[in-house]
Scaffold this active site. Structure first.
Site, PDB file in Angstrom:
ATOM      1  N   LYS A 212       0.838  -1.206   0.000  1.00  0.00           N
ATOM      2  CA  LYS A 212       0.000   0.000   0.000  1.00  0.00           C
ATOM      3  C   LYS A 212       0.870   1.253   0.000  1.00  0.00           C
ATOM      4  CE  LYS A 212      -1.620   1.987   3.609  1.00  0.00           C
ATOM      5  NZ  LYS A 212      -2.306   2.347   4.873  1.00  0.00           N
ATOM      6  N   ASP A 230      -6.340   0.895   0.893  1.00  0.00           N
ATOM      7  CA  ASP A 230      -6.441   1.213   2.314  1.00  0.00           C
ATOM      8  C   ASP A 230      -7.815   0.784   2.821  1.00  0.00           C
ATOM      9  OD1 ASP A 230      -8.195   3.092   1.340  1.00  0.00           O
ATOM     10  OD2 ASP A 230      -7.277   4.797   2.386  1.00  0.00           O
TER      11      ASP A 230
END
Length: 344
Positions: A212, A230
């Site tokens: 991420k 996320d």
């Protein structure tokens, strides 16, 4: 002889109907032969017994009614069952709907951008690591002091951990985050000449950096497409039924297959911004959602338009955004800069 005929009438009573009626009509001639009232009573009794014989008929008719009741339930169940389960969406329809949602969000958030303040890749990777388990706003309020004292990886790698911890205290988990940002700074100095690498395989080897974080850096500091999965992104793509996966890597793969690679970075911004401003985790503002007609989860939140407006956050609700130094396009669109740490 008379007794035998009476008994014959008694045997005919359960049969009911016409046979009982004939036996009763013959009773007066038998009474004349016997010459007493007993035969008449017998005939009357036979008539009384014949009357209830007509009652079983409704009972016989009632039995099928009870049997037909479950048949009606079965029919209604058969009718309602398909309504609960919507027809499966074809792959082509899913791709079209997903891309249309992205286009709609692009019109709503034309100024979407990463909501972390940064001036270079080093600041972005540090800020992204610090954003775990806290808001981008709190990170943006904290990093000015951090970067003012430690502007380069060399400076942060050689810092006093206790001093770094004190600066990062407002971000929460400040000891673990201090270890991560100092560790990745040392790795940058020792393995990459003090520069943030522009390759995924190198970024994910840095302390505190996962896929991420790596895609945030690649997409926004190097212009290389990536999907940022996320918590907001995960929630919305499942609500929209783009995927049923819960593992971030699998979500990334499935969503990436729905869009051209060139759309990945902006798609991430659009989805994350929508999740923060309108499609909240606990009570989404469905009545103020621009993609409500395309959303299978419409109705999970407030559908009344006026009540939904009160749930909007950041610039959609008239409040400041999360960046102290947002892009000019955001300010031109009516967005407000966030206040610094400690400001009223």
């Amino acid at each position: 002889m008379v007794v035998r005929r009476d008994s014959a009438v008694g045997e005919q009573d359960p049969g009911g109907g016409r046979k009982t009626a004939k036996a009763t009509n013959g009773a007066p001639s038998e009474a004349a032969v016997v010459g007493g009232k007993a035969a008449v009573k017998t005939s009357a009794a036979a008539g009384k017994k014949a009357a209830p014989a007509k009652k079983p008929a409704p009972a016989r008719n009632a039995a099928p009614a009870k049997e037909s009741a479950p048949a009606k339930k079965t029919t209604s169940a058969t009718k309602t069952a398909p309504a609960k389960k919507a027809p499966a969406e074809s792959r082509t329809a899913l791709v079209r709907r997903a891309r249309r949602i992205n286009r709609e969000l692009a019109e709503v958030y034309p100024y979407a951008h990463p909501e972390l303040d940064f001036d270079n890749p080093f600041q972005l990777v540090v800020a992204t690591v610090l954003s775990a388990q806290t808001t981008d706003l709190r990170v943006n309020q904290t990093t000015p002091a951090l970067f003012a004292k430690y502007p380069t990886p060399d400076d942060l790698a050689a810092a006093n951990p206790e001093e770094v911890e004190e600066i990062l205290r407002p971000c929460g988990f400040f000891r673990a985050k201090t270890k991560s940002v100092m560790g990745l700074s040392k790795a940058l100095v020792e393995n990459h000449g003090g520069e943030v690498p522009g390759r995924l395989e190198d970024l994910v080897k840095l302390p505190g950096v996962g896929r991420k974080t790596a895609f945030v850096v690649l997409g926004n500091a190097f212009g290389r497409p990536g999907i940022t999965v996320d918590t907001h992104f995960q929630r919305l793509v499942r609500r929209w039924q783009w995927t049923e996966q819960t593992d971030p890597d699998k979500i990334e793969a499935e969503i990436g297959a729905l869009f051209p690679k060139s759309d990945w970075t902006d798609l991430s911004h659009h989805v994350i911004w929508h999740g923060r401003r309108i499609c909240h985790a606990r009570k989404p503002a469905c009545g103020a959602c621009p993609v409500a007609p395309l959303c299978p989860a419409y109705g999970e939140g407030e559908t009344d338009p006026e009540k939904a407006k009160k749930l909007l956050k950041y610039e959609k609700g008239g409040f400041p955004g999360q960046r102290l130094n947002p892009p000019q396009a955001y300010l031109d669109a009516g967005g407000k800069a966030a206040p610094p740490l400690g400001a009223g």
